[in-house]
Design a protein around this motif. Structure first.
Motif, mmCIF file in Angstrom:
data_model
loop_
_atom_site.group_PDB
_atom_site.id
_atom_site.type_symbol
_atom_site.label_atom_id
_atom_site.label_comp_id
_atom_site.label_asym_id
_atom_site.label_seq_id
_atom_site.Cartn_x
_atom_site.Cartn_y
_atom_site.Cartn_z
ATOM 1 N N PHE A 102 -7.723 -0.758 4.351
ATOM 2 C CA PHE A 102 -6.852 0.417 4.379
ATOM 3 C C PHE A 102 -5.845 0.256 3.252
ATOM 4 C CE2 PHE A 102 -2.746 2.216 5.438
ATOM 5 C CZ PHE A 102 -3.092 3.552 5.605
ATOM 6 N N LYS A 103 -5.705 1.288 2.402
ATOM 7 C CA LYS A 103 -4.752 1.239 1.286
ATOM 8 C C LYS A 103 -3.896 2.495 1.269
ATOM 9 C CE LYS A 103 -7.637 -1.356 -1.918
ATOM 10 N NZ LYS A 103 -8.332 -1.313 -3.200
ATOM 11 N N VAL A 104 -2.652 2.322 0.818
ATOM 12 C CA VAL A 104 -1.756 3.451 0.573
ATOM 13 C C VAL A 104 -1.517 3.495 -0.932
ATOM 14 C CG1 VAL A 104 0.503 4.469 1.016
ATOM 15 C CG2 VAL A 104 -0.606 3.110 2.795
ATOM 16 N N ASN A 105 -1.777 4.645 -1.560
ATOM 17 C CA ASN A 105 -1.553 4.730 -3.005
ATOM 18 C C ASN A 105 -0.110 5.127 -3.309
ATOM 19 O OD1 ASN A 105 -1.343 7.548 -2.767
ATOM 20 N ND2 ASN A 105 -3.388 7.939 -3.560
ATOM 21 N N GLY A 108 1.454 8.003 -1.595
ATOM 22 C CA GLY A 108 1.600 7.925 -0.142
ATOM 23 C C GLY A 108 0.389 8.386 0.629
ATOM 24 N N ILE A 109 -0.767 8.413 -0.035
ATOM 25 C CA ILE A 109 -2.000 8.848 0.615
ATOM 26 C C ILE A 109 -2.809 7.623 1.015
ATOM 27 C CG2 ILE A 109 -4.160 10.120 0.301
ATOM 28 C CD1 ILE A 109 -2.582 11.857 -1.749
ATOM 29 N N GLY A 110 -3.274 7.601 2.256
ATOM 30 C CA GLY A 110 -4.054 6.476 2.756
ATOM 31 C C GLY A 110 -5.541 6.671 2.543
ATOM 32 N N SER A 111 -6.257 5.565 2.371
ATOM 33 C CA SER A 111 -7.713 5.615 2.249
ATOM 34 C C SER A 111 -8.309 4.393 2.935
ATOM 35 C CB SER A 111 -8.140 5.649 0.778
ATOM 36 O OG SER A 111 -7.781 4.437 0.126
ATOM 37 N N ILE A 112 -9.567 4.546 3.353
ATOM 38 C CA ILE A 112 -10.275 3.469 4.033
ATOM 39 C C ILE A 112 -11.602 3.252 3.309
ATOM 40 C CG2 ILE A 112 -11.403 2.747 6.179
ATOM 41 C CD1 ILE A 112 -9.383 4.538 7.679
ATOM 42 N N THR A 113 -11.899 1.982 3.001
ATOM 43 C CA THR A 113 -13.185 1.632 2.401
ATOM 44 C C THR A 113 -13.803 0.488 3.192
ATOM 45 O OG1 THR A 113 -12.107 0.132 0.834
ATOM 46 C CG2 THR A 113 -12.551 2.358 0.062
ATOM 47 N N GLU A 114 -15.119 0.383 3.128
ATOM 48 C CA GLU A 114 -15.843 -0.668 3.842
ATOM 49 C C GLU A 114 -16.705 -1.450 2.870
ATOM 50 O OE1 GLU A 114 -18.073 0.986 7.079
ATOM 51 O OE2 GLU A 114 -16.297 1.852 8.028
ATOM 52 N N SER A 115 -16.917 -2.742 3.193
ATOM 53 C CA SER A 115 -17.790 -3.591 2.387
ATOM 54 C C SER A 115 -18.475 -4.605 3.295
ATOM 55 C CB SER A 115 -16.990 -4.287 1.280
ATOM 56 O OG SER A 115 -15.982 -5.090 1.843
ATOM 57 N N SER A 116 -19.317 -5.437 2.714
ATOM 58 C CA SER A 116 -20.044 -6.456 3.476
ATOM 59 C C SER A 116 -19.053 -7.447 4.093
ATOM 60 C CB SER A 116 -21.003 -7.208 2.559
ATOM 61 O OG SER A 116 -21.946 -6.314 2.016
ATOM 62 N N PRO A 117 -19.423 -8.039 5.224
ATOM 63 C CA PRO A 117 -18.497 -8.938 5.914
ATOM 64 C C PRO A 117 -18.246 -10.244 5.160
ATOM 65 C CG PRO A 117 -20.632 -8.996 6.990
ATOM 66 C CD PRO A 117 -20.698 -7.921 5.943
ATOM 67 N N THR A 118 -17.011 -10.697 5.213
ATOM 68 C CA THR A 118 -16.615 -11.991 4.657
ATOM 69 C C THR A 118 -16.869 -13.087 5.684
ATOM 70 O OG1 THR A 118 -14.881 -10.927 3.346
ATOM 71 C CG2 THR A 118 -14.654 -13.292 3.717
ATOM 72 N N PHE A 119 -16.647 -12.783 6.968
ATOM 73 C CA PHE A 119 -16.772 -13.759 8.043
ATOM 74 C C PHE A 119 -18.086 -13.593 8.768
ATOM 75 C CE2 PHE A 119 -12.281 -13.583 7.256
ATOM 76 C CZ PHE A 119 -11.806 -14.855 7.542
ATOM 77 N N LYS A 120 -18.709 -14.723 9.112
ATOM 78 C CA LYS A 120 -19.954 -14.703 9.878
ATOM 79 C C LYS A 120 -19.688 -14.949 11.363
ATOM 80 C CE LYS A 120 -23.092 -15.226 6.244
ATOM 81 N NZ LYS A 120 -22.690 -14.075 5.517
ATOM 82 N N ASN A 121 -18.565 -15.634 11.649
ATOM 83 C CA ASN A 121 -18.215 -15.975 13.042
ATOM 84 C C ASN A 121 -16.759 -15.665 13.296
ATOM 85 O OD1 ASN A 121 -20.788 -17.336 13.656
ATOM 86 N ND2 ASN A 121 -20.060 -18.852 12.178
#
Length: 125
Positions: A102-105, A108-121
């Motif tokens: 989640f980022k605020v530019n 003052g506008i928020g955005s959500i991005t997704e990517s591959s997981p960093t954690f396996k457990n």
């Protein structure tokens, strides 16, 4: 949509990851300016009663000791929300299924991005 509304959408993903047992860690990053507070981390902790988290304040001068608090998820939400856009511009959710940012530019506008997981457990703090 305001950044607060977008943050609420992001927070729903946090709660969903907890319910699914995939929540690994949450980090507030991208400080505004050069404050002493460098990061805020949230990790799940084992609790007999309800879901609890360990909230850790990490400070820039290494001489300053980190502060840790055991909180409910609702208490952690209030703290994170109070630091958003005043100290930090991004919040990173790490789950075993995906990473969500989640980022605020500057506007003052928020955005959500997704990517591959960093954690396996999931690692309990």
């Amino acid at each position: 949509m305001t950044y607060q509304d977008e943050f609420n959408v992001f927070w729903e993903q946090v709660k969903e990851s907890i319910e699914a047992g995939t929540f690994a860690k949450l980090t507030m990053a991208k400080t505004i300016g050069k404050p002493e507070l460098k990061n805020i981390f949230i990790r799940p902790i084992l609790s007999d009663d309800d879901f609890k988290v360990m909230l850790k304040y990490s400070f820039r001068p290494r001489e300053t000791e980190d502060i840790e608090e055991e909180l409910t998820l609702e208490e952690a939400f209030v703290i994170l929300q109070s630091h958003l856009k005043s100290f930090f511009l991004s919040v990173l959710l790490f789950t075993t299924e995906k990473d969500v940012v989640f980022k605020v530019n500057k506007k003052g506008i928020g955005s959500i991005t997704e990517s591959s997981p960093t954690f396996k457990n999931v690692v309990f703090g």
